[in-house]
Design a protein around this motif. Structure first.
Motif, PDB file in Angstrom:
ATOM      1  N   UNK A  47       0.831  -1.201   0.000  1.00 40.50           N
ATOM      2  CA  UNK A  47       0.000   0.000   0.000  1.00 40.50           C
ATOM      3  C   UNK A  47       0.865   1.250   0.000  1.00 40.50           C
ATOM      4  N   UNK A  48       0.379   2.301  -0.656  1.00 44.68           N
ATOM      5  CA  UNK A  48       1.092   3.577  -0.658  1.00 44.68           C
ATOM      6  C   UNK A  48       1.162   4.102   0.773  1.00 44.68           C
ATOM      7  N   UNK A  49       2.346   4.433   1.224  1.00 45.79           N
ATOM      8  CA  UNK A  49       2.585   4.806   2.622  1.00 45.79           C
ATOM      9  C   UNK A  49       1.710   5.973   3.060  1.00 45.79           C
ATOM     10  N   UNK A  50       1.142   5.838   4.261  1.00 45.99           N
ATOM     11  CA  UNK A  50       0.432   6.937   4.898  1.00 45.99           C
ATOM     12  C   UNK A  50      -0.928   7.268   4.324  1.00 45.99           C
ATOM     13  N   UNK A  51      -1.523   6.339   3.559  1.00 47.13           N
ATOM     14  CA  UNK A  51      -2.787   6.625   2.871  1.00 47.13           C
ATOM     15  C   UNK A  51      -3.936   5.787   3.428  1.00 47.13           C
ATOM     16  N   UNK A  52      -5.124   5.995   2.855  1.00 47.79           N
ATOM     17  CA  UNK A  52      -6.311   5.256   3.273  1.00 47.79           C
ATOM     18  C   UNK A  52      -6.109   3.753   3.149  1.00 47.79           C
ATOM     19  N   UNK A  53      -5.377   3.329   2.148  1.00 45.38           N
ATOM     20  CA  UNK A  53      -5.182   1.889   1.979  1.00 45.38           C
ATOM     21  C   UNK A  53      -4.379   1.302   3.136  1.00 45.38           C
ATOM     22  N   UNK A  54      -3.366   2.009   3.586  1.00 45.61           N
ATOM     23  CA  UNK A  54      -2.598   1.518   4.726  1.00 45.61           C
ATOM     24  C   UNK A  54      -3.443   1.544   5.997  1.00 45.61           C
ATOM     25  N   UNK A  55      -4.248   2.573   6.179  1.00 42.10           N
ATOM     26  CA  UNK A  55      -5.103   2.653   7.369  1.00 42.10           C
ATOM     27  C   UNK A  55      -6.113   1.516   7.392  1.00 42.10           C
ATOM     28  N   UNK A  56      -6.720   1.220   6.258  1.00 41.28           N
ATOM     29  CA  UNK A  56      -7.706   0.139   6.191  1.00 41.28           C
ATOM     30  C   UNK A  56      -7.049  -1.207   6.470  1.00 41.28           C
ATOM     31  N   UNK A  57      -5.883  -1.438   5.893  1.00 43.83           N
ATOM     32  CA  UNK A  57      -5.181  -2.701   6.140  1.00 43.83           C
ATOM     33  C   UNK A  57      -4.913  -2.882   7.628  1.00 43.83           C
ATOM     34  N   UNK A  58      -4.452  -1.825   8.288  1.00 41.56           N
ATOM     35  CA  UNK A  58      -4.180  -1.910   9.716  1.00 41.56           C
ATOM     36  C   UNK A  58      -5.463  -2.169  10.506  1.00 41.56           C
ATOM     37  N   UNK A  59      -6.551  -1.466  10.162  1.00 45.58           N
ATOM     38  CA  UNK A  59      -7.814  -1.626  10.880  1.00 45.58           C
ATOM     39  C   UNK A  59      -8.407  -3.014  10.686  1.00 45.58           C
ATOM     40  N   UNK A  60      -8.189  -3.601   9.495  1.00 44.34           N
ATOM     41  CA  UNK A  60      -8.757  -4.916   9.182  1.00 44.34           C
ATOM     42  C   UNK A  60      -7.820  -6.064   9.574  1.00 44.34           C
ATOM     43  N   UNK A  61      -6.688  -5.737  10.168  1.00 47.58           N
ATOM     44  CA  UNK A  61      -5.746  -6.769  10.565  1.00 47.58           C
ATOM     45  C   UNK A  61      -5.072  -7.459   9.403  1.00 47.58           C
ATOM     46  N   UNK A  62      -4.966  -6.765   8.270  1.00 49.52           N
ATOM     47  CA  UNK A  62      -4.340  -7.344   7.079  1.00 49.52           C
ATOM     48  C   UNK A  62      -2.844  -7.047   7.096  1.00 49.52           C
ATOM     49  N   UNK A  63      -2.006  -8.067   6.939  1.00 44.34           N
ATOM     50  CA  UNK A  63      -0.565  -7.777   6.826  1.00 44.34           C
ATOM     51  C   UNK A  63      -0.315  -6.904   5.616  1.00 44.34           C
ATOM     52  N   UNK A  64       0.564  -5.931   5.778  1.00 43.08           N
ATOM     53  CA  UNK A  64       0.788  -5.003   4.673  1.00 43.08           C
ATOM     54  C   UNK A  64       2.192  -4.432   4.722  1.00 43.08           C
ATOM     55  N   UNK A  65       2.633  -3.951   3.565  1.00 42.09           N
ATOM     56  CA  UNK A  65       3.923  -3.299   3.416  1.00 42.09           C
ATOM     57  C   UNK A  65       3.658  -1.915   2.843  1.00 42.09           C
ATOM     58  N   UNK A  66       4.150  -0.889   3.502  1.00 45.27           N
ATOM     59  CA  UNK A  66       3.982   0.475   2.996  1.00 45.27           C
ATOM     60  C   UNK A  66       5.118   0.788   2.027  1.00 45.27           C
ATOM     61  N   UNK A  67       4.769   1.434   0.924  1.00 43.40           N
ATOM     62  CA  UNK A  67       5.785   1.745  -0.078  1.00 43.40           C
ATOM     63  C   UNK A  67       5.829   3.238  -0.388  1.00 43.40           C
TER      64      UNK A  67
END
Length: 253
Positions: free
Chosen positions: A146-166
């Motif tokens: 997910x693009x760092x610091x964006x809605x996609x990263x926030x949603x991944x964190x809220x949904x407990x989805x493992x993610x990498x910020x880029x």
């Protein structure tokens, strides 16, 4: 403690005899490959060849679904419903999963392409639709890039989805933390020296320069090199040399 950073690029962006990205030159420099999955570019043979190349160089494989719009290269925002977003992410990722299986390879993450990725960065509803599609294809443990610091990263964190910020080597940032729209001044960088120095400065400080002249705070575990940017191979090679010279190990996040 070891300092490690992932280096990724969008690859397999062609179809039939047409090729856009310099996959052979870029792949050895990377730790992750975002493989076009038939929406904005690619076809089964291109996907398979890209997977095979990634395996040869020990590079992690991710799906790179986008709007099904080869004419616009996935960079035009189509008026999709959220169900349509989920369906296209699931279908494209699933196609790459099946093609990769022909080579005994595994698709490990999903990164939305172009206009779809930017939309998900701006809108949490879209980000959730992308995540649903990724989970449908890869299971509930699906990893998002997910693009760092964006809605996609926030949603991944809220949904407990493992993610990498880029963050992006060759793209300018707006003060909002989003990418500056293509076609605006400073949106696309093409000077390899400038790109590498900016990225090393960001890694030292957590501050990304913006096109308005200030900086914006963000954190990331991966750096993206756009394969279709002029001079991408040389820029990626210089960046990797500078990263390793500064004590960073390039490895999948």
């Amino acid at each position: 403690m070891e300092r490690r950073i992932d280096l990724n690029a969008d690859l397999g962006e062609g179809f039939g005899p047409w090729r856009l990205t310099e996959d052979e030159g870029l792949m050895p420099l990377l730790s992750s490959a975002n493989v076009a999955a038939g929406g904005h570019a690619s076809d089964p043979a291109t996907m398979r060849a890209t997977v095979r190349l990634a395996q040869r160089h020990g590079v992690r494989i991710g799906a790179h679904p986008g709007f099904p719009d080869k004419v616009g290269f996935g960079r035009r925002r189509l008026p999709f419903t959220m169900d349509e977003v989920t369906e296209t992410v699931a279908a494209q990722t699933g196609a790459l999963v099946a093609v990769a299986a022909l080579e005994g390879a595994r698709v490990e993450y999903v990164k939305a392409h172009g206009a779809l990725g930017n939309w998900a960065a701006e809108d949490e509803e879209v980000a959730r639709a992308v995540l649903r599609g990724a989970r449908a294809a890869l299971g509930t443990g699906a990893v998002l890039m997910a693009i760092a610091g964006t809605a996609q990263e926030r949603v991944a964190a809220a949904e407990g989805a493992p993610h990498v910020a880029e963050v992006f080597l060759d793209r300018g940032y707006a003060a909002s933390g989003l990418l500056a729209p293509r076609g605006t001044p400073g949106a696309l960088l093409t000077d390899a020296e400038e790109e590498a120095e900016r990225m090393l400065g960001f890694l030292r400080t957590g501050q990304m320069p913006t096109v308005e002249g200030g900086t914006v705070s963000m954190a990331a575990g991966s750096i993206c090199v756009h394969g279709d940017t002029p001079g991408a191979v040389a820029a990626a090679r210089l960046l990797r040399e500078r990263l390793e010279g500064a004590g960073w190990r390039v490895a999948a996040a």
